[in-house]
Write a protein that holds these residues in place. Structure first.
Motif, PDB file in Angstrom:
ATOM      1  N   LEU A 280       1.662   1.073 -16.992  1.00 48.54           N
ATOM      2  CA  LEU A 280       0.505   1.962 -16.887  1.00 48.54           C
ATOM      3  C   LEU A 280      -0.301   1.969 -18.178  1.00 48.54           C
ATOM      4  O   LEU A 280       0.255   2.060 -19.277  1.00 48.54           O
ATOM      5  CB  LEU A 280       0.947   3.389 -16.580  1.00 48.54           C
ATOM      6  CG  LEU A 280       1.187   3.800 -15.130  1.00 48.54           C
ATOM      7  CD1 LEU A 280       1.267   5.308 -15.018  1.00 48.54           C
ATOM      8  CD2 LEU A 280       0.122   3.256 -14.203  1.00 48.54           C
TER       9      LEU A 280
ATOM     10  N   LYS B 248      -4.167   3.654 -19.682  1.00 49.37           N
ATOM     11  CA  LYS B 248      -5.392   4.420 -19.474  1.00 49.37           C
ATOM     12  C   LYS B 248      -6.270   4.247 -20.701  1.00 49.37           C
ATOM     13  O   LYS B 248      -5.917   4.665 -21.805  1.00 49.37           O
ATOM     14  CB  LYS B 248      -5.083   5.899 -19.254  1.00 49.37           C
ATOM     15  CG  LYS B 248      -6.327   6.747 -18.963  1.00 49.37           C
ATOM     16  CD  LYS B 248      -7.030   6.297 -17.694  1.00 49.37           C
ATOM     17  CE  LYS B 248      -8.266   7.120 -17.386  1.00 49.37           C
ATOM     18  NZ  LYS B 248      -8.940   6.674 -16.144  1.00 49.37           N
TER      19      LYS B 248
ATOM     20  N   MET C 152      -1.799  10.589 -14.067  1.00 51.19           N
ATOM     21  CA  MET C 152      -1.907   9.332 -13.313  1.00 51.19           C
ATOM     22  C   MET C 152      -0.880   9.282 -12.191  1.00 51.19           C
ATOM     23  O   MET C 152      -1.153   8.755 -11.110  1.00 51.19           O
ATOM     24  CB  MET C 152      -1.760   8.130 -14.253  1.00 51.19           C
ATOM     25  CG  MET C 152      -2.981   7.896 -15.132  1.00 51.19           C
ATOM     26  SD  MET C 152      -2.971   6.318 -16.007  1.00 51.19           S
ATOM     27  CE  MET C 152      -1.782   6.639 -17.294  1.00 51.19           C
TER      28      MET C 152
ATOM     29  N   VAL D  97       1.532   2.698  -9.800  1.00 54.33           N
ATOM     30  CA  VAL D  97       2.432   3.810  -9.503  1.00 54.33           C
ATOM     31  C   VAL D  97       3.046   3.516  -8.139  1.00 54.33           C
ATOM     32  O   VAL D  97       2.329   3.383  -7.140  1.00 54.33           O
ATOM     33  CB  VAL D  97       1.675   5.157  -9.458  1.00 54.33           C
ATOM     34  CG1 VAL D  97       2.642   6.293  -9.124  1.00 54.33           C
ATOM     35  CG2 VAL D  97       0.968   5.425 -10.781  1.00 54.33           C
TER      36      VAL D  97
ATOM     37  N   LEU E 236       6.852   3.511 -12.448  1.00 49.57           N
ATOM     38  CA  LEU E 236       5.599   3.234 -13.158  1.00 49.57           C
ATOM     39  C   LEU E 236       5.699   1.842 -13.764  1.00 49.57           C
ATOM     40  O   LEU E 236       6.679   1.530 -14.452  1.00 49.57           O
ATOM     41  CB  LEU E 236       5.352   4.261 -14.272  1.00 49.57           C
ATOM     42  CG  LEU E 236       5.448   5.743 -13.903  1.00 49.57           C
ATOM     43  CD1 LEU E 236       5.070   6.611 -15.106  1.00 49.57           C
ATOM     44  CD2 LEU E 236       4.561   6.074 -12.710  1.00 49.57           C
TER      45      LEU E 236
ATOM     46  N   PRO F 285      -5.386   4.857 -13.254  1.00 45.97           N
ATOM     47  CA  PRO F 285      -5.011   3.963 -14.350  1.00 45.97           C
ATOM     48  C   PRO F 285      -6.078   2.890 -14.571  1.00 45.97           C
ATOM     49  O   PRO F 285      -6.730   2.444 -13.620  1.00 45.97           O
ATOM     50  CB  PRO F 285      -3.701   3.329 -13.870  1.00 45.97           C
ATOM     51  CG  PRO F 285      -3.254   4.131 -12.704  1.00 45.97           C
ATOM     52  CD  PRO F 285      -4.479   4.739 -12.102  1.00 45.97           C
TER      53      PRO F 285
ATOM     54  N   THR G 169      -0.174  10.475 -18.610  1.00 45.71           N
ATOM     55  CA  THR G 169       0.753   9.752 -17.729  1.00 45.71           C
ATOM     56  C   THR G 169       1.065  10.583 -16.490  1.00 45.71           C
ATOM     57  O   THR G 169       1.055  10.074 -15.360  1.00 45.71           O
ATOM     58  CB  THR G 169       2.057   9.416 -18.483  1.00 45.71           C
ATOM     59  OG1 THR G 169       1.748   8.593 -19.610  1.00 45.71           O
ATOM     60  CG2 THR G 169       3.041   8.692 -17.583  1.00 45.71           C
TER      61      THR G 169
ATOM     62  N   GLY H  92      -2.040  -1.255 -14.345  1.00 48.34           N
ATOM     63  CA  GLY H  92      -0.695  -0.837 -13.972  1.00 48.34           C
ATOM     64  C   GLY H  92      -0.619  -0.229 -12.582  1.00 48.34           C
ATOM     65  O   GLY H  92      -1.636  -0.093 -11.883  1.00 48.34           O
TER      66      GLY H  92
ATOM     67  N   THR I 194      -1.046   3.763  -6.246  1.00 50.03           N
ATOM     68  CA  THR I 194      -1.871   3.852  -7.463  1.00 50.03           C
ATOM     69  C   THR I 194      -3.227   4.487  -7.199  1.00 50.03           C
ATOM     70  O   THR I 194      -3.715   5.293  -8.000  1.00 50.03           O
ATOM     71  CB  THR I 194      -2.056   2.450  -8.073  1.00 50.03           C
ATOM     72  OG1 THR I 194      -0.772   1.821  -8.218  1.00 50.03           O
ATOM     73  CG2 THR I 194      -2.740   2.538  -9.432  1.00 50.03           C
TER      74      THR I 194
END
Length: 358
Positions: free
Chosen positions: A9, A11, A49, A61, A6, A56, A46, A59, A69
């Motif tokens: 990240l 949100k 996501m 993933v 990650l 997100p 988290t 950021g 992501t």
């Protein structure tokens, strides 16, 4: 390798609602990472996501070097176990276990083999023809875990899976989970607010608060070397003693007693002393430093120990309270007692930032 990463990240729902502000971490194969923190700290957001159930705001993933992501949840090869179990009530245990594989058009023979392996692993053989309404909470939880395992996912995500179980059953299922995922060897991300689960299950723990990671370390380091006041106060039961003390020379004043400060560049006017109750002990004949004295005003029997609360002797300021875990083989009520604070077990924190000073 299915390394999960990650990167920064975030949100954001509105300018005032930002559950995840900046979270960066890495989970390797065979690692069990727990996201631990109070309600509203951002741990479930988290996890969602990572699963693709939330996008997100900022950021990335990354899974196995690939940016996923904005991939759909079904395209991520992740398996999730929900707090509510999320079993199909009209299906049998066997149908619940196999339904996801049928949707993915896995060959019938392979479905039977995968289901048989999971049934053997989780001890579900006698339950295959029952429906969820005919199962206990622990049995339903095992089926929910089994449905995740049959997928042979690259990453397993668990969102407070034990919170609906009673204390005895939670302890048993927790032990089962630890053994099951040790065999799987895939990255596991587990969300809980229960520190016992985090400390017993995890190879790493990320402590979250207010949308940020406060500390990311193995459980023993989280417990023995907290990074700041929040971690020190949140992890541990009974809670760590945290005392705001004035400084005088190279010492902190705990009531009438001087506690030597560590070798820090600048001595502040005030400092926070932290020490766990199990590290506060009775004076022996060999002790001559870091001794304090006070009067017991509360004794709580915890079974193996008494949690004893003491007003520390003070001539000038209101008495500070320190708690110690002491033996149950004698009465402590209203006693004057002497205690030792071993220097190696004391944590010192900055009053302003809350960060560890030693």
């Amino acid at each position: 390798m299915s390394k999960l990463e990650l990167r920064n990240l975030n949100k954001t729902y509105t300018s005032k609602i930002i559950p995840v502000k900046d979270v960066s971490l890495m989970v390797d194969d065979n690692e069990f990472l727990t996201l631990l923190g109070p309600s509203g700290c951002g741990k479930s957001t988290t996890l969602r996501m990572i699963a693709g159930l939330e996008e997100p705001t900022r950021g990335k993933v990354i899974l196995g070097g690939e940016d996923i992501t904005f991939k759909r949840p079904g395209d991520r090869n992740m398996a999730m176990v929900f707090q509510s179990y999320a079993l199909y009530p009209h299906m049998t245990v066997h149908e619940n276990l196999s339904s996801g594989l049928k949707l993915k058009k896995v060959p019938r023979a392979e479905i039977q083999q995968r289901v048989a392996n999971v049934v053997e692993l989780l001890g579900l053989k006698e339950l295959l023809h029952r429906k969820p309404g005919q199962l206990s909470g622990g049995q339903r939880q095992r089926v929910a875990v089994g449905r995740a395992l049959v997928r042979r996912a690259e990453v397993y995500l668990l969102d407070e899976p034990l919170s609906n179980l009673d204390a005895l059953l939670r302890e048993r299922v927790r032990a089962d989970l630890k053994q099951i995922f040790a065999r799987e060897k895939a990255p596991v991300v587990y969300v809980t607010h229960d520190q016992t689960e985090a400390m017993t299950l995890s190879s790493k723990v990320a402590i979250l608060n207010n949308g940020y990671i406060q500390q990311l370390d193995p459980p023993e380091r989280i417990y023995n070397h907290p990074a700041n006041l929040f971690v020190a106060g949140f992890v541990g039961s009974p809670q760590m003693n945290l005392l705001n003390l004035p400084c005088k020379g190279r010492s902190a004043m705990l009531g009438d007693f001087q506690i030597q400060l560590p070798d820090i560049p600048t001595v502040p006017s005030e400092i926070v002393l932290g020490i766990r109750p199990e590290n506060v002990r009775l004076v022996t004949s060999d002790d001559d430093k870091q001794i304090i004295q006070g009067k017991v005003f509360l004794v709580e029997n915890l079974g193996m120990h008494n949690l004893v609360s003491i007003h520390v002797k003070s001539s000038h300021s209101p008495a500070l309270t320190i708690r110690a875990l002491l033996p149950t083989d004698q009465s402590w009520d209203s006693k004057e007692i002497k205690l030792v604070l071993p220097p190696q077990n004391i944590h010192w924190f900055d009053v302003e930032s809350g960060d560890i000073l030693r």
